[in-house]
Design a protein around this motif. Sequence first.
Motif, PDB file in Angstrom:
ATOM      1  N   PRO A 158       6.784  70.340  -3.652  1.00 28.84           N
ATOM      2  CA  PRO A 158       6.200  70.768  -4.928  1.00 28.84           C
ATOM      3  C   PRO A 158       5.146  69.785  -5.419  1.00 28.84           C
ATOM      4  O   PRO A 158       5.141  68.613  -5.053  1.00 28.84           O
ATOM      5  N   GLN A 159       4.290  70.285  -6.289  1.00 29.21           N
ATOM      6  CA  GLN A 159       3.281  69.445  -6.932  1.00 29.21           C
ATOM      7  C   GLN A 159       3.950  68.546  -7.965  1.00 29.21           C
ATOM      8  O   GLN A 159       4.942  68.931  -8.592  1.00 29.21           O
ATOM      9  N   GLY A 160       3.413  67.338  -8.164  1.00 27.74           N
ATOM     10  CA  GLY A 160       3.903  66.454  -9.214  1.00 27.74           C
ATOM     11  C   GLY A 160       3.084  66.618 -10.481  1.00 27.74           C
ATOM     12  O   GLY A 160       1.866  66.827 -10.429  1.00 27.74           O
ATOM     13  N   TYR A 161       3.749  66.543 -11.640  1.00 26.07           N
ATOM     14  CA  TYR A 161       3.080  66.729 -12.930  1.00 26.07           C
ATOM     15  C   TYR A 161       3.287  65.510 -13.821  1.00 26.07           C
ATOM     16  O   TYR A 161       4.302  64.814 -13.732  1.00 26.07           O
ATOM     17  N   GLN A 162       2.342  65.288 -14.706  1.00 27.26           N
ATOM     18  CA  GLN A 162       2.474  64.275 -15.740  1.00 27.26           C
ATOM     19  C   GLN A 162       3.475  64.765 -16.795  1.00 27.26           C
ATOM     20  O   GLN A 162       3.903  65.926 -16.770  1.00 27.26           O
TER      21      GLN A 162
END
Length: 531
Positions: free
Chosen positions: A415-419
Motif C-alpha cells: 500500500p501507499q504511505g500517507y502523512q
Amino acid sequence: MNTKDPNSTNAAGKFQFRTPAGIQDFQNAPGKQDELNDLWNANLNGFTEQGLRGNPWNATNAPVPTNYYNPEDNNPPSAYVAIAWSAFPGRLAYNYPGASQDQLNQWADNGMMTPGINNSPCSPSSGTTAPYYPYGPRGWQDEYCEWAVTKDGNGNITRIDFTCENPEYWNSLWLIDSNKVLELYQTILDKPQITLQDLSLPGVVNPITGGPIYNPLNKWNTGTASTAASGGAVHLTSTPNTLQTEIGLATAASVQRINQNGSVIWPSSQYNALLCDAQFGQKFRNSDPNIGGNVNSLVNSGNQPGGQGLMVSLANPPGLYIQLPDFSNYTNPKDPGTSPSTFWTVKRGSLSLDDENGNPLPGNFILHAVFEVPANLGYTVSDLMIGGQNIQYGSQVADTFQMHIIGMGYSGTVPQGYQPVGSPDPANTFAQPLQLFYEDYFTAMLNTAVPNPMNNPIPLLSNSTFIPPTVFQSANQVNMVLTCATCTAVPNQPSTFPQVTFDDPNITAVVTSVNNSVYYAVPGNSLPSTS
C-alpha cells in the motif's frame, strides 16, 4: 437505511457474517434465527462498507483503504492473528501515575476519578481539563469489557458479571423478538423479576413492528453495582465500546502512515503515535492502540522484497472476546483444595470456535462470564485472594484476563504511505452524515439524561447504534432525523439546508428543519460533541 422487501432472502451459499461467537439464540425457532442471521449479516456488511469509505467529508490523507477487504466480496483462505490487550482500563494509570494500585482498582469499579484530565491527548497543548471520560454509568470501562459487582449485606462480593457483548447485537435481537431479549436477561443475570417494561424506552413504539423500543441503558444493564432491584452487565454501554467502532478502527488502521523516520513500519512502542497520526481510537487505552497498531503491522508484515503486502480483515465472526483468566496468582484460603478457577462460569460464548471450514480459530470466545462462589460453600469471592490480596473489586479479576480480536490476511500489494490525517480548507469540507433515526426515537433518546459519576451532561442518544432503521417500500412517509457533522445549515433558513438523496430514485427525502445544537457522543466516540 434498509429498504426491506419482507419476502427477500439471501442467496444460498453466499458468505455470511456470523453472529458473535457463532451464538444461535433462536435454536428452537429456526425461522427467527434465519431472520436474525440475515439482519446481522446486513449490519456487519454495512459497518464494513462504512469503514471502507474513508473520510471524504472533512479530512485530508483519509483515503479509501486499499488493503482492507470485505469478505462478502472476497474471502480467500487467510492466516489468522490474535490481537490481545488487558481488560483493565489502561487510561487510569496513565492519567493518574501517582495513584496506588488499590486506588486504581477502586476507580475502575466506581468511576470516581478526580481531578479532571486533558480532553485532547493527541495535542495536549490545545486541550483543556475535562472530567474523566467517557461518560456514562460504566463509561470509564472502555476496554471493550465491562462488569457489575454483586455484594451481600456485609459488603462482601458474591458475584461479578463480565461482558463484552456488543450493543449492536442486542438491538438486532430486539428487532427480531423482544421477548427473547427478556428471556436472556432473566437467565444471564439470574433475575426472573426482570420485565419487558423494564427493558423498554418509555413513550415510544417502533413504527415498523408496532412494539416497544429497546433501552440499552435500562435498569438491569447500567452501572457497576448489581442488586435484586437494579443493575447488571448484559452488554457493553461505554460509548466507544461498539462493534462498529472496532471495524472502523481496523479499516482506518490498515492505511499505512509515514512515521518520523520516513518509514511505514511502526514499532509497538509507537502505536499511540500511530493512533494520533491516523485519528482512530482513544490514546492510552490498552485496546485501541493495540488493535490499530497490530492491524497496521499485519498489513505491512507482508511487505517483503518483491513488492508483496497483505490484504487484511477481521476473522468471521467479527467480535471482541474475553479470554480465560490467569488463575496462577489466585488462592483460596478458606478451602485450599478448591481452585478459584472452578468459580468461573462461561454464561455465553465458548472456549473454542472453528471457522467456516472447520479450522480452529485462536483463543477463547467468551461473551459473558460470571465469577461467583456458590452460597452453600459458606464463603464469598471476597474471601479469595489474588497476589496475596483479598478480592475487594471486580477490577482485580479483570486485571487477570485479556480481551482479543482476530485479524486475518492474505497476500496482496504494497500500500501507499500517507502523512497524518489533517483538516482541509473550508472549500473542501462537506456535511458528513452520521446517524439516521426515527423521529420519535431520536427525540426520546435525546431528552433522556444519563446519570454518570462525573455528572457530565450526556443523553441516552449516545447509546444508540449505527443499525439502520428499516422502512418498508410500501410506506408513504416516515418522519426521520439525520445527524451530521461539519454541516453549515442554519435553522429557519431553508436555502442553507442540505439535500439528501438515495441511489433508489423511488425514495425521496425533504429536509424540513435544522437544529444545529444536538449534543451527544456519536457511538464510538469517547467525548460528546455538537452535531
